[in-house]
Write a protein that holds these residues in place. Sequence first.
Motif, short mmCIF file in Angstrom:
data_model
loop_
_atom_site.label_atom_id
_atom_site.label_comp_id
_atom_site.label_asym_id
_atom_site.label_seq_id
_atom_site.Cartn_x
_atom_site.Cartn_y
_atom_site.Cartn_z
N SER A 186 0.83 -1.19 0.00
CA SER A 186 0.00 0.00 0.00
C SER A 186 0.87 1.25 0.00
N THR A 187 0.24 2.38 -0.21
CA THR A 187 0.98 3.64 -0.24
C THR A 187 1.05 4.25 1.15
N ALA A 188 1.89 5.24 1.27
CA ALA A 188 2.00 5.98 2.53
C ALA A 188 0.72 6.79 2.73
N PRO A 189 0.42 7.17 3.95
CA PRO A 189 -0.77 7.99 4.20
C PRO A 189 -0.71 9.32 3.45
N ARG A 190 -1.87 9.82 3.09
CA ARG A 190 -1.94 11.05 2.31
C ARG A 190 -1.27 12.22 3.02
N SER A 191 -1.46 12.31 4.33
CA SER A 191 -0.85 13.43 5.07
C SER A 191 0.67 13.38 4.97
N TYR A 192 1.25 12.19 5.02
CA TYR A 192 2.70 12.06 4.89
C TYR A 192 3.15 12.41 3.48
N ARG A 193 2.41 11.94 2.47
CA ARG A 193 2.79 12.25 1.08
C ARG A 193 2.72 13.74 0.81
N LYS A 194 1.69 14.42 1.35
CA LYS A 194 1.58 15.86 1.16
C LYS A 194 2.74 16.60 1.81
N ALA A 195 3.09 16.20 3.04
CA ALA A 195 4.20 16.85 3.73
C ALA A 195 5.52 16.59 3.01
N TYR A 196 5.71 15.36 2.52
CA TYR A 196 6.94 15.02 1.80
C TYR A 196 7.04 15.83 0.52
N ASP A 197 5.96 15.91 -0.24
CA ASP A 197 5.99 16.68 -1.49
C ASP A 197 6.19 18.17 -1.22
N HIS A 198 5.62 18.68 -0.13
CA HIS A 198 5.81 20.09 0.21
C HIS A 198 7.28 20.38 0.51
N ARG A 199 7.93 19.49 1.28
CA ARG A 199 9.36 19.68 1.57
C ARG A 199 10.18 19.67 0.29
N LEU A 200 9.86 18.77 -0.64
CA LEU A 200 10.60 18.69 -1.90
C LEU A 200 10.42 19.96 -2.72
N ARG A 201 9.19 20.45 -2.82
CA ARG A 201 8.94 21.69 -3.56
C ARG A 201 9.65 22.87 -2.91
N THR A 202 9.64 22.91 -1.59
CA THR A 202 10.30 24.01 -0.88
C THR A 202 11.80 24.00 -1.14
N ARG A 203 12.42 22.83 -1.10
CA ARG A 203 13.86 22.74 -1.39
C ARG A 203 14.17 23.20 -2.81
N ASN A 204 13.36 22.79 -3.76
CA ASN A 204 13.60 23.19 -5.15
C ASN A 204 13.35 24.68 -5.35
N PRO A 264 22.44 25.60 -9.30
CA PRO A 264 21.36 24.94 -8.56
C PRO A 264 21.35 23.43 -8.79
N VAL A 265 21.03 22.71 -7.74
CA VAL A 265 20.87 21.26 -7.81
C VAL A 265 19.44 20.95 -7.38
N PHE A 266 18.61 20.62 -8.35
CA PHE A 266 17.20 20.33 -8.07
C PHE A 266 17.02 18.85 -7.79
N GLU A 267 16.12 18.56 -6.89
CA GLU A 267 15.77 17.18 -6.62
C GLU A 267 14.60 16.81 -7.52
N VAL A 268 14.75 15.75 -8.26
CA VAL A 268 13.73 15.35 -9.21
C VAL A 268 12.59 14.67 -8.47
N TYR A 269 11.37 15.05 -8.82
CA TYR A 269 10.19 14.46 -8.21
C TYR A 269 9.90 13.12 -8.85
N HIS A 270 9.61 12.14 -8.04
CA HIS A 270 9.17 10.84 -8.53
C HIS A 270 7.90 10.48 -7.79
N ARG A 271 6.99 9.89 -8.48
CA ARG A 271 5.66 9.62 -7.93
C ARG A 271 5.70 8.76 -6.67
N HIS A 272 6.67 7.88 -6.53
CA HIS A 272 6.70 6.94 -5.41
C HIS A 272 7.74 7.30 -4.34
N ASP A 273 8.36 8.47 -4.43
CA ASP A 273 9.41 8.82 -3.46
C ASP A 273 8.89 8.79 -2.01
#
Length: 105
Positions: free
Chosen positions: A57-75, A90-99
């Motif tokens: 199964s996938t991670a909980p939605r709240s965790y995925r949202k927080a993880y994606d927010h941190r990634l966007r903020t870093r970029n 600049p060194v951008f972190e590439v987004y992947h759907r399952h990170d």
Amino acid sequence: MSRTLRRKNQQHDYGWVLIDWRSRIPGVQYPRHDSRSALGQKAIARYHSDSQVTMGSTAPRSYRKAYDHRLRTRNDRQMRKWLQDPEFDPVFEVYHRHDANYSWW
């Protein structure tokens, strides 16, 4: 393809599913439910339901949202540094759907 067709000939090992985790005593063999008893049937039904978290199964939605927010903020921070100083590399972190799922497990 339906889930029923995919799992048609699948065999399950219910050894860990039937363990009575509430009455477990450390250092003693795990007590188990009988697979034909009411508690055993309930444990097997819960195992086959989609209401529990498993490795598939996938991670909980709240965790995925927080993880994606941190990634966007870093970029975004990298982009802002580059806009202020064009010499900055600049060194951008590439987004992947399952990170988020990989870091959750």
